[in-house]
Enzyme design. Structure first.
Site, PDB file in Angstrom:
ATOM      1  CG  ASP A  72      -1.831   1.180   1.309  1.00  0.00           C
ATOM      2  OD1 ASP A  72      -1.929   1.918   0.323  1.00  0.00           O
ATOM      3  OD2 ASP A  72      -2.459   1.368   2.359  1.00  0.00           O
TER       4      ASP A  72
ATOM      5  CG  ASP B 230      -2.897   6.340  -5.171  1.00  0.00           C
ATOM      6  OD1 ASP B 230      -2.191   5.335  -4.968  1.00  0.00           O
ATOM      7  OD2 ASP B 230      -4.024   6.497  -4.686  1.00  0.00           O
TER       8      ASP B 230
END
Length: 447
Positions: free
Chosen positions: A103, A326
């Protein structure tokens, strides 16, 4: 579980190599959650089903991230605990193999640990710290303990053991001890790479909507306790990833590279490599860039979005660092005020098709052609010092045989440069020079 930005690797931790044998460069495969290689793959889902689920995760992630950036304590708060990519790891001595989520929206790596006070159901074995000879708890006054924000850490004073507590935006949580362990990564070349003394969270109280496949989270953010930051000098503070547009629909995989050679040494137009500065701002977990404009064909539209400024009363006012890059968010989300002009320019430039509504109601600009071929405009994203020319697969998504939609949507919240826009680019992060570079590449052939 609500999605967030994640990378999913196959990493294997072992204790076979000493720290002195760290290679300066190595690569690891990334497995998309929708790939047939993924443990979450459901053959009953259609391509459209998978796309719509990814779009919903993008929207949810953006909302959670906006809530985090609006908090008074900007050092705390995590986006969520689901992701776009998976990772298989082993940890401890002797090594225990577990699955985890990688993540980029988290820093501290954590896995479920025995003995559990409360653990969610997990398909694989749960790590037992008592059976590892290399497990070591962190004391409460340690530097690693205080790298956590005050809202994320605690102390068991009777044992002088540092505690962590993470609450995610989707109401999931993990609590446990902060410790160090030997972590090794099985690189794409097949040689395991060992990293003794890596700080991680040994979670004995975990719950929420975590998938049974996952054992925890691998933190790849920019904060001090992330795996990337801890590897630091051993990878020359450099890493990159190459995300293949085939990774979600076929057996194709993507890759993450770590070390000196992970990013191009030549930054020039001749080499096809361009770079833009990373903007330092809180929370340090996220990677911020400055978006100056976007061109549709030859029409350049200045970007009017702003970013969160904690020093200005908590309002969105800065133009520097106005977008987060991202790898775990599928769509690109852009300021709604800017998007009105941008969307109109796209609509004017599309040929051979008429604008229609997205049947799912998720995407704002869709075009249907009937039998004609749809003509799509070239879109160029202008970051500070870097003009990134997108191909049609970066800016548009085919939702049916005769319909395509713009894979960028408006938002009144935080702007995100998503992974569709990054597909088939080598995206390099140099955390020493604080830059992000882009180089067009066939990522399916990069393995």
């Amino acid at each position: 579980m609500a999605t967030q930005i994640l990378l999913c690797f196959f990493l294997f931790f072992s204790s076979t190599l000493s720290s002195s044998s760290h290679p300066r460069n190595f690569s690891v495969e990334l497995i998309h959650r929708d790939s047939p290689l993924s443990p979450l793959y459901n053959p009953k889902n259609t391509v459209t089903d998978r796309l719509n689920a990814a779009f919903l995760r993008s929207i949810s992630r953006s909302r959670r991230l906006n809530n985090i950036l609006s908090q008074t304590d900007l050092q705390s708060g995590l986006i969520g605990a689901d992701g776009e990519f998976f990772m298989s790891i082993t940890i401890g001595t002797p090594p225990v193999k577990v699955f985890a989520i990688a993540d980029t929206g988290s820093d501290l790596t954590w896995v479920q640990c025995k003995p559990c006070q409360q653990c969610y159901k997990e398909n694989g074995p749960i790590f037992d710290k008592k059976k590892s000879s290399t497990y070591k708890s962190e004391p409460c006054d340690s530097r690693n303990c205080h790298a956590l924000s005050s809202s994320e850490r605690g102390c068991d004073e009777s044992k002088n053991v540092c505690k962590y507590r993470y609450s995610y935006g989707d109401q999931s949580f993990s609590k446990g001890d902060v410790a160090t362990e030997t972590i090794s990564i099985d690189s794409a070349s097949g040689s395991p790479v060992s990293f003794p003394g890596t700080v991680f969270g040994c979670g004995y109280n975990n719950g929420g909507t975590f998938d049974e496949t996952g054992s925890g989270i691998i933190g790849l953010g920019g904060g001090h306790l992330s795996l990337i930051s801890q590897l630091g000098s051993s990878i020359s503070k450099k890493f990159s990833y190459c995300l293949s547009h085939k990774s979600a629909t076929t057996n194709g995989t993507s890759v993450i590279n770590l070390g000196t050679n992970s990013i191009p040494s030549s930054l020039s137009k001749d080499s096809g490599v361009i770079s833009t500065p990373l903007v330092d701002k809180e929370p340090r977990t996220y990677y911020y860039l400055t978006l100056e404009a976007i061109s549709v064909g030859k029409k350049k539209i200045p970007y009017t979005g702003s970013s969160y400024n904690p020093n200005d009363g908590g309002i969105f006012s800065e133009t520097s660092g106005n977008i987060i890059i991202d790898s775990g968010t599928t769509l690109t989300l852009l300021d709604s005020g800017f998007f009105d002009k941008f969307g109109a320019a796209v609509e004017e430039s599309v040929t051979g098709a008429k604008r229609v509504s997205d049947p799912q109601g998720l995407l704002s600009h869709c075009f249907k052609s009937g039998s004609a071929e749809i003509g799509l405009p070239e879109i160029t994203v202008h970051f500070t010092g870097a003009d990134v020319r997108l191909s049609p697969i970066n800016a548009f998504v085919k939702v049916s045989e005769d319909m395509v939609c713009l894979s960028m949507i408006p938002t009144t919240e935080v702007a995100i440069y998503g992974n569709f826009a990054q597909m088939d680019f080598l995206v390099g992060y140099d955390l020493e020079t604080r830059t992000v570079s882009f180089q067009r590449m066939d990522c399916s052939a990069n393995l």
